[in-house]
Design a protein around this motif. Structure first.
Motif, PDB file in Angstrom:
ATOM      1  N   ARG A   1       1.469  13.102   4.307  1.00 59.76           N
ATOM      2  CA  ARG A   1       1.001  11.921   3.524  1.00 59.76           C
ATOM      3  C   ARG A   1      -0.181  12.146   2.409  1.00 59.76           C
ATOM      4  NH1 ARG A   1       2.200   6.653   7.661  1.00 59.76           N
ATOM      5  NH2 ARG A   1       4.313   7.367   8.042  1.00 59.76           N
TER       6      ARG A   1
ATOM      7  N   SER B   1       0.945  -0.995  -0.024  1.00 55.02           N
ATOM      8  CA  SER B   1      -0.248  -0.079   0.154  1.00 55.02           C
ATOM      9  C   SER B   1       0.771   1.353   0.021  1.00 55.02           C
ATOM     10  CB  SER B   1      -0.905  -0.103   1.451  1.00 55.02           C
ATOM     11  OG  SER B   1       0.029   0.366   2.460  1.00 55.02           O
ATOM     12  N   TRP B   2       0.219   2.458  -0.470  1.00 53.86           N
ATOM     13  CA  TRP B   2       0.867   3.600  -0.135  1.00 53.86           C
ATOM     14  C   TRP B   2       1.304   4.065   1.242  1.00 53.86           C
ATOM     15  CZ3 TRP B   2       3.722   6.192  -3.497  1.00 53.86           C
ATOM     16  CH2 TRP B   2       3.319   5.992  -4.874  1.00 53.86           C
ATOM     17  N   ASP B   3       0.447   3.569   2.317  1.00 54.19           N
ATOM     18  CA  ASP B   3       0.999   4.083   3.591  1.00 54.19           C
ATOM     19  C   ASP B   3       2.020   3.062   3.880  1.00 54.19           C
ATOM     20  OD1 ASP B   3      -1.132   5.720   4.210  1.00 54.19           O
ATOM     21  OD2 ASP B   3      -2.784   4.160   4.861  1.00 54.19           O
ATOM     22  N   GLU B   4       2.121   1.806   3.657  1.00 52.84           N
ATOM     23  CA  GLU B   4       3.501   1.215   3.924  1.00 52.84           C
ATOM     24  C   GLU B   4       4.533   2.058   3.157  1.00 52.84           C
ATOM     25  OE1 GLU B   4       5.028  -3.191   2.176  1.00 52.84           O
ATOM     26  OE2 GLU B   4       3.174  -3.470   3.430  1.00 52.84           O
TER      27      GLU B   4
ATOM     28  N   GLU C   1       3.193  11.668   9.191  1.00 54.87           N
ATOM     29  CA  GLU C   1       1.846  11.463   8.757  1.00 54.87           C
ATOM     30  C   GLU C   1       1.331  12.684   8.177  1.00 54.87           C
ATOM     31  OE1 GLU C   1      -1.364   9.527  11.241  1.00 54.87           O
ATOM     32  OE2 GLU C   1       0.382   8.528  11.980  1.00 54.87           O
TER      33      GLU C   1
ATOM     34  N   GLU D   1       5.524   5.078   5.036  1.00 50.62           N
ATOM     35  CA  GLU D   1       6.056   4.716   6.274  1.00 50.62           C
ATOM     36  C   GLU D   1       7.307   4.284   6.117  1.00 50.62           C
ATOM     37  OE1 GLU D   1       6.131   4.254  10.289  1.00 50.62           O
ATOM     38  OE2 GLU D   1       4.335   5.008   9.279  1.00 50.62           O
TER      39      GLU D   1
END
Length: 140
Positions: free
Chosen positions: A49, A34-37, A46, A40
């Motif tokens: 993002r 994922s993009w969050d991964e 945060e 991070e």
């Protein structure tokens, strides 16, 4: 080819245009689920993002759309706008009825209706709208 939008909320504006155009969020880089991964792993805080987002045509024909965060609000009319084809092959009242139905759907997604232009002369009729960030586009 890529079209770039300045936005106050890139993620929300990307979601709106994905619904309007049938696009999808750009896939995360290879090696990330994922993009969050990915963000991070890259150490992106945060609060940063939602600085950028991108959409692609799932069929690979249309341009990539890129959304970048800017601090200021839109203050003047666009010099370039998108025409969302919503009544191809239709004419007269049938065409305008298709626009009205699509306009109602887009208002539910956060768009604003600006003005309806009736058919006549060289104009086959269209509706001017604004996306959630105030960018003009037409149902044509």
């Amino acid at each position: 080819m890529q079209l770039t939008f300045d936005a106050t909320d890139p993620g929300a504006l990307a979601t709106f245009w994905a619904e309007v155009l049938g696009y999808k969020l750009d896939d995360p880089p290879a090696g990330f689920a994922s993009w969050d991964e990915a963000l991070e792993a890259w150490g992106v805080p945060e609060e940063r993002r939602n600085d950028k987002s991108a959409l692609v045509d799932p069929e690979g024909r249309g341009p990539r759309l890129f959304f970048q965060k800017v601090p200021e609000q839109k203050v003047a009319k666009n010099r370039l706008h998108l025409d969302v084809r919503s009544a191809v092959g239709l004419e007269g009242e049938e065409r305008m009825a298709a626009f009205e139905a699509r306009a109602a759907e887009l208002v539910e997604l956060g768009a604003t209706r600006v003005k309806r232009f009736e058919p006549g002369g060289l104009d086959a009729g269209h509706i001017v709208m604004q996306d959630p960030d105030g960018n003009e586009f037409c149902l044509d």
